[in-house]
Design an enzyme around this catalytic site. Structure first.
Site, short mmCIF file in Angstrom:
data_model
loop_
_atom_site.label_atom_id
_atom_site.label_comp_id
_atom_site.label_asym_id
_atom_site.label_seq_id
_atom_site.Cartn_x
_atom_site.Cartn_y
_atom_site.Cartn_z
N SER A 1 6.16 -2.22 79.43
CA SER A 1 7.15 -1.70 78.52
C SER A 1 7.98 -2.78 77.84
O SER A 1 8.64 -2.52 76.84
CB SER A 1 8.09 -0.74 79.26
OG SER A 1 8.79 -1.44 80.28
N LYS B 1 15.79 -7.68 77.19
CA LYS B 1 15.26 -6.32 77.02
C LYS B 1 16.42 -5.33 76.93
O LYS B 1 17.41 -5.47 77.65
CB LYS B 1 14.36 -6.00 78.21
CG LYS B 1 13.65 -4.66 78.15
CD LYS B 1 12.70 -4.51 79.34
CE LYS B 1 11.96 -3.20 79.35
NZ LYS B 1 11.03 -3.09 80.50
N SER C 1 5.37 -4.26 83.77
CA SER C 1 5.92 -4.39 82.42
C SER C 1 6.30 -5.79 81.97
O SER C 1 6.68 -5.97 80.81
CB SER C 1 7.14 -3.49 82.25
OG SER C 1 6.70 -2.19 82.02
N1 GLN Z 1 3.20 0.92 82.73
C1 GLN Z 1 4.02 1.21 83.87
C2 GLN Z 1 4.74 2.52 83.68
O1 GLN Z 1 4.63 3.06 82.64
C3 GLN Z 1 4.96 0.09 84.13
C4 GLN Z 1 6.29 0.22 83.50
C5 GLN Z 1 7.25 -0.86 83.92
O2 GLN Z 1 6.88 -1.80 84.64
N2 GLN Z 1 8.49 -0.72 83.50
O3 GLN Z 1 5.39 3.00 84.55
#
Ligand code: GLN
Length: 476
Positions: free
Chosen positions: A152, A77, A176
């Site tokens: 994400s 990532k 995410s």
């Molecule tokens: N959807 C969650 C957020 O927007 C999780 C994001 C993540 O785990 N990086 O914060």
């Protein structure tokens, strides 16, 4: 043609001279080129990966024993530092920024002779649930190009889903890794908080962030976890609890599992997801496992607590991007310092990141600190206490990973609150620091896959992976 089942088989094929690391890398480069429309990668390290493969093939021929990740093709990532390579967190803010060192997690993979094939697209600064907040554009779900891959870490999930690498790394601050794994029909593991060092990971919310792993087999994920985990002098929160390693399940073991009544009966949960999970519960009971429905009345507080705490931490973490120490600098001719900062940040950050910085600054401001930030911290404490009690009685908790299957691109993007609420089943593990995994057990009548989320007590990845393995094996 090159075919990948799991790392163990790949290594067997290499030692039997049935394939080479060059074959593997060439195959994946071809797959990546053919899947450009998915937008899963922000950069592919083609030449470098081929060079590394050639070196490894030579090493093997000279009789050197294989290291644990010899020639394993991994995508990462775009929030993990890999020395000499651009890392941008999919933000205009960091365009052109090159890593000065490698993240501990990445270095540990490289030390075992892994091949990093490229950087994966993600939501800007890992904020999002659909991969629609990236400066590089959104990522498409390979099973249905009109749907989101989740976020994400959407690019990393699609890289495994579409067979563009063997395994990949994401990060999981609030779901995410587990949620995109759920939307893409693959396995996604979020280890315990601190299991893998965060050194060299661009911070979103430091008391939540954790490196996670995507793959198609539990054994591959367990191997990567074993290699990346352990204490680190550069991250004082990295756990140093013994040498961790996967051992196999006794097939006859019967588990004591709980599920939350409030989760399985939540109004936002898709009826078919609920039905499939309850059918699985029945089946597991008939096989001798104990599965108990328990009350968890704090469930409705997890999303608000998560978004108050993470935005607060983000507002502090992202203050370093001012265009002087780091990041995008405006071309406008501004003489006044505050105005200069403001313009740099306005141009460099996307909408969602700006929203979160403002929200985080608000909940930390003197007039509202007690009402929001302190309150959310108290909720977190209650959650941890209640979770400890649950794991004193049960070995695992099961839950849906997400209330719905992958949704249409654009469906929730104009309604941030709806997007946040869809994190209801994943943020619990991040608030409490426990490990969680999403395993692809089901298919919806709408054609999309969905997973089951399994969680265990903090640092008990062994039980987590053994149970996940058992559930997946039964499925086959
Ligand atoms: N959807 C969650 C957020 O927007 C999780 C994001 C993540 O785990 N990086 O914060």
């Amino acid at each position: 043609m090159f075919q990948f089942r799991n790392i163990k088989h790949y290594h067997h094929d290499l030692t039997e001279n049935n394939t080479t690391c060059i074959d593997a890398v060439q195959y994946y480069l071809q797959q990546i080129a053919g899947a450009k429309n998915l937008n899963a990668f922000t950069e592919v390290f083609s030449d470098e990966a081929l060079q590394q493969a050639a070196i490894l093939d030579e090493k093997r021929k000279s009789g050197e024993p294989l290291k644990k990740l010899h020639g394993v093709v991994i995508a990462i990532k775009n929030v993990l530092c890999y020395k000499g390579h651009e890392v941008t967190a999919s933000s205009k803010m960091l365009k052109g920024f090159k890593s000065l060192y490698s993240a501990t997690a990445i270095q540990r993979l490289l030390d075992e002779d892994a091949i990093i094939i490229g950087n994966c697209n993600c939501d800007e600064f890992a904020m999002g649930s659909s991969n629609e907040n990236s400066a590089y554009g959104n990522v498409l779900n390979a099973l249905d190009n009109t749907k989101v891959p989740g976020g994400s870490s959407g690019g990393s999930a699609v890289a495994v889903q579409a067979g563009l690498c063997m395994v990949s790394l994401g990060t999981d601050t609030g779901g995410s890794v587990r949620q995109p794994a759920d939307f893409c029909g693959i396995i996604g593991l979020k280890p315990s908080y601190g299991r893998i060092s965060r050194y060299g990971l661009i911070a979103y919310a430091s008391s939540f962030d954790q490196v996670g792993i995507f793959g198609n087999s539990v054994s591959d994920i367990a191997l990567l976890l074993e290699i990346m985990s352990g204490g680190d002098e550069y991250d004082s929160t990295a756990l140093n609890v013994g040498k961790w390693s996967m051992s196999h399940n006794q097939a006859s073991k019967k588990y004591k599992i709980a599920y939350f009544k409030e989760a399985l009966h939540h109004p936002s949960l898709d009826k078919e997801i609920k039905k499939n999970i309850l059918t699985l519960v029945k089946k597991l009971r008939s096989e001798g496992h104990t599965i108990t429905e328990i009350d968890f009345d704090l469930l409705d507080y997890v999303v608000p607590a998560y978004y108050v705490l993470t935005t607060a931490e983000a507002s502090s973490n992202l203050s370093r991007y001012d265009g002087i120490r780091y990041g995008h600098q405006t071309k406008d001719n501004i003489k006044e310092l505050t105005e200069f900062y403001k313009q740099n940040r306005t141009e460099g950050f996307g909408k969602e990141v700006q929203r979160r910085i403002m929200l985080g600054t608000f909940v930390l401001s003197s007039g509202y600190y007690d009402a929001y930030f302190s309150k959310a911290q108290q909720v977190r404490r209650l959650l941890v206490d209640q979770t400890d009690k649950i794991f004193a009685d049960y070995e695992a908790v099961i839950m849906p990973t997400s209330p719905t299957t992958a949704f249409e691109i654009g469906n929730k993007n104009s309604d941030p609150v709806a997007m946040y609420l869809a994190d209801i089943f994943t943020v619990f593990a991040n608030l409490t620091g426990i490990p969680g995994i999403s395993i692809p057990l089901f298919k919806h009548s709408n054609g999309m896959p969905f997973g089951l989320q399994v969680m265990t007590k903090k640092t008990d990845e062994l039980t987590l992976l053994q149970l996940a393995d058992l559930l997946l094996e039964q499925q086959q």
